[in-house]
Scaffold this motif. Structure first.
Motif, PDB file in Angstrom:
ATOM      1  N   MET A   1       0.506   3.417  50.106  1.00 17.65           N
ATOM      2  CA  MET A   1       0.193   4.153  48.905  1.00 17.65           C
ATOM      3  C   MET A   1      -0.805   3.329  48.108  1.00 17.65           C
ATOM      4  SD  MET A   1       2.728   5.617  45.887  1.00 17.65           S
ATOM      5  CE  MET A   1       4.034   5.731  47.028  1.00 17.65           C
ATOM      6  N   THR A   2      -1.855   3.995  47.631  1.00 18.52           N
ATOM      7  CA  THR A   2      -2.890   3.345  46.840  1.00 18.52           C
ATOM      8  C   THR A   2      -3.088   4.120  45.543  1.00 18.52           C
ATOM      9  OG1 THR A   2      -4.031   2.655  48.852  1.00 18.52           O
ATOM     10  CG2 THR A   2      -5.289   2.599  46.809  1.00 18.52           C
ATOM     11  N   PHE A   3      -2.890   3.449  44.418  1.00 16.37           N
ATOM     12  CA  PHE A   3      -3.099   4.094  43.126  1.00 16.37           C
ATOM     13  C   PHE A   3      -4.574   4.046  42.775  1.00 16.37           C
ATOM     14  CE2 PHE A   3       1.381   3.222  42.978  1.00 16.37           C
ATOM     15  CZ  PHE A   3       1.885   4.320  42.312  1.00 16.37           C
ATOM     16  N   SER A   4      -5.122   5.185  42.349  1.00 12.69           N
ATOM     17  CA  SER A   4      -6.525   5.242  41.955  1.00 12.69           C
ATOM     18  C   SER A   4      -6.694   5.436  40.455  1.00 12.69           C
ATOM     19  CB  SER A   4      -7.245   6.360  42.713  1.00 12.69           C
ATOM     20  OG  SER A   4      -6.635   7.612  42.480  1.00 12.69           O
ATOM     21  N   LYS A   5      -5.615   5.862  39.770  1.00 10.63           N
ATOM     22  CA  LYS A   5      -5.719   6.038  38.312  1.00 10.63           C
ATOM     23  C   LYS A   5      -4.324   6.050  37.705  1.00 10.63           C
ATOM     24  CE  LYS A   5      -7.165   9.477  34.881  1.00 10.63           C
ATOM     25  NZ  LYS A   5      -7.732  10.818  34.721  1.00 10.63           N
ATOM     26  N   VAL A   6      -4.146   5.254  36.676  1.00 16.95           N
ATOM     27  CA  VAL A   6      -2.941   5.304  35.851  1.00 16.95           C
ATOM     28  C   VAL A   6      -3.435   5.172  34.420  1.00 16.95           C
ATOM     29  CG1 VAL A   6      -0.753   4.231  35.252  1.00 16.95           C
ATOM     30  CG2 VAL A   6      -1.503   4.248  37.632  1.00 16.95           C
ATOM     31  N   LYS A   7      -3.199   6.204  33.626  1.00 23.90           N
ATOM     32  CA  LYS A   7      -3.774   6.237  32.275  1.00 23.90           C
ATOM     33  C   LYS A   7      -2.773   6.862  31.310  1.00 23.90           C
ATOM     34  CE  LYS A   7      -7.633   8.357  29.805  1.00 23.90           C
ATOM     35  NZ  LYS A   7      -8.775   9.268  29.938  1.00 23.90           N
ATOM     36  N   LEU A   8      -2.602   6.222  30.168  1.00 25.67           N
ATOM     37  CA  LEU A   8      -1.809   6.809  29.087  1.00 25.67           C
ATOM     38  C   LEU A   8      -2.761   7.624  28.227  1.00 25.67           C
ATOM     39  CD1 LEU A   8       0.855   7.110  27.583  1.00 25.67           C
ATOM     40  CD2 LEU A   8       0.292   5.026  26.330  1.00 25.67           C
ATOM     41  N   ASP A   9      -2.451   8.889  28.022  1.00 23.28           N
ATOM     42  CA  ASP A   9      -3.334   9.803  27.303  1.00 23.28           C
ATOM     43  C   ASP A   9      -2.492  10.653  26.367  1.00 23.28           C
ATOM     44  OD1 ASP A   9      -5.711  11.007  26.591  1.00 23.28           O
ATOM     45  OD2 ASP A   9      -6.104  11.904  28.543  1.00 23.28           O
ATOM     46  N   GLU A  10      -3.144  11.552  25.666  1.00 29.75           N
ATOM     47  CA  GLU A  10      -2.450  12.465  24.760  1.00 29.75           C
ATOM     48  C   GLU A  10      -2.885  13.884  25.084  1.00 29.75           C
ATOM     49  OE1 GLU A  10      -2.463  13.267  20.048  1.00 29.75           O
ATOM     50  OE2 GLU A  10      -2.065  11.205  20.642  1.00 29.75           O
ATOM     51  N   ASP A  11      -1.923  14.791  25.199  1.00 31.75           N
ATOM     52  CA  ASP A  11      -2.194  16.192  25.495  1.00 31.75           C
ATOM     53  C   ASP A  11      -1.450  17.050  24.486  1.00 31.75           C
ATOM     54  OD1 ASP A  11      -3.064  18.506  26.743  1.00 31.75           O
ATOM     55  OD2 ASP A  11      -1.606  18.386  28.367  1.00 31.75           O
TER      56      ASP A  11
ATOM     57  N   ALA B   1       2.271  12.266  24.195  1.00 38.62           N
ATOM     58  CA  ALA B   1       1.814  11.156  25.032  1.00 38.62           C
ATOM     59  C   ALA B   1       2.191  11.430  26.483  1.00 38.62           C
ATOM     60  CB  ALA B   1       2.435   9.846  24.562  1.00 38.62           C
ATOM     61  N   VAL B   2       1.206  11.335  27.380  1.00 37.97           N
ATOM     62  CA  VAL B   2       1.432  11.595  28.798  1.00 37.97           C
ATOM     63  C   VAL B   2       0.766  10.517  29.643  1.00 37.97           C
ATOM     64  CG1 VAL B   2       1.627  14.100  28.560  1.00 37.97           C
ATOM     65  CG2 VAL B   2      -0.596  13.095  28.990  1.00 37.97           C
ATOM     66  N   TYR B   3       1.366  10.252  30.790  1.00 36.23           N
ATOM     67  CA  TYR B   3       0.743   9.400  31.790  1.00 36.23           C
ATOM     68  C   TYR B   3       0.042  10.291  32.792  1.00 36.23           C
ATOM     69  CZ  TYR B   3       3.503   5.424  30.188  1.00 36.23           C
ATOM     70  OH  TYR B   3       4.054   4.428  29.444  1.00 36.23           O
ATOM     71  N   GLU B   4      -1.222   9.982  33.086  1.00 35.68           N
ATOM     72  CA  GLU B   4      -1.954  10.653  34.148  1.00 35.68           C
ATOM     73  C   GLU B   4      -2.019   9.681  35.312  1.00 35.68           C
ATOM     74  OE1 GLU B   4      -5.741  11.758  32.516  1.00 35.68           O
ATOM     75  OE2 GLU B   4      -4.840  13.181  31.129  1.00 35.68           O
ATOM     76  N   ILE B   5      -1.490  10.087  36.446  1.00 31.17           N
ATOM     77  CA  ILE B   5      -1.386   9.203  37.602  1.00 31.17           C
ATOM     78  C   ILE B   5      -2.001   9.890  38.815  1.00 31.17           C
ATOM     79  CG2 ILE B   5       0.214   8.000  39.149  1.00 31.17           C
ATOM     80  CD1 ILE B   5       2.196   7.971  36.772  1.00 31.17           C
ATOM     81  N   GLU B   6      -2.880   9.158  39.516  1.00 31.96           N
ATOM     82  CA  GLU B   6      -3.457   9.640  40.760  1.00 31.96           C
ATOM     83  C   GLU B   6      -3.243   8.570  41.816  1.00 31.96           C
ATOM     84  OE1 GLU B   6      -7.579  10.661  40.244  1.00 31.96           O
ATOM     85  OE2 GLU B   6      -7.140  11.982  38.570  1.00 31.96           O
ATOM     86  N   PHE B   7      -2.831   8.999  43.015  1.00 28.51           N
ATOM     87  CA  PHE B   7      -2.676   8.041  44.100  1.00 28.51           C
ATOM     88  C   PHE B   7      -2.865   8.731  45.436  1.00 28.51           C
ATOM     89  CE2 PHE B   7       1.528   9.694  43.135  1.00 28.51           C
ATOM     90  CZ  PHE B   7       2.090   9.933  44.369  1.00 28.51           C
ATOM     91  N   TYR B   8      -3.139   7.910  46.449  1.00 28.67           N
ATOM     92  CA  TYR B   8      -3.304   8.379  47.822  1.00 28.67           C
ATOM     93  C   TYR B   8      -2.182   7.852  48.691  1.00 28.67           C
ATOM     94  CZ  TYR B   8      -8.135   9.694  46.816  1.00 28.67           C
ATOM     95  OH  TYR B   8      -9.250  10.276  46.318  1.00 28.67           O
TER      96      TYR B   8
END
Length: 49
Positions: free
Chosen positions: A1-11, A15-22
């Motif tokens: 597993m490889t994480f490409s994005k982990v970001k704390l954001d606001e929607d 407050a939300v975490y945006e997470i992308e991984f392969y």
């Protein structure tokens, strides 16, 4: 597993975490409520490159 994005954001004020991984040739995207830990949205896509 490889994480490409982990970001704390606001929607919409939440407050939300945006997470992308392969994992293998599949990309997963999750949006998780930073306070409760509940999954708000998710998606996956096969990368055929």
């Amino acid at each position: 597993m490889t994480f490409s994005k982990v970001k704390l954001d606001e929607d919409d004020g939440v407050a939300v975490y945006e997470i992308e991984f392969y994992k293998g040739n599949v990309e997963y995207e999750y949006e998780i409520n930073a306070t409760s830990g509940s999954i708000l949205d998710y998606d996956s896509e096969v990368d055929n490159d």
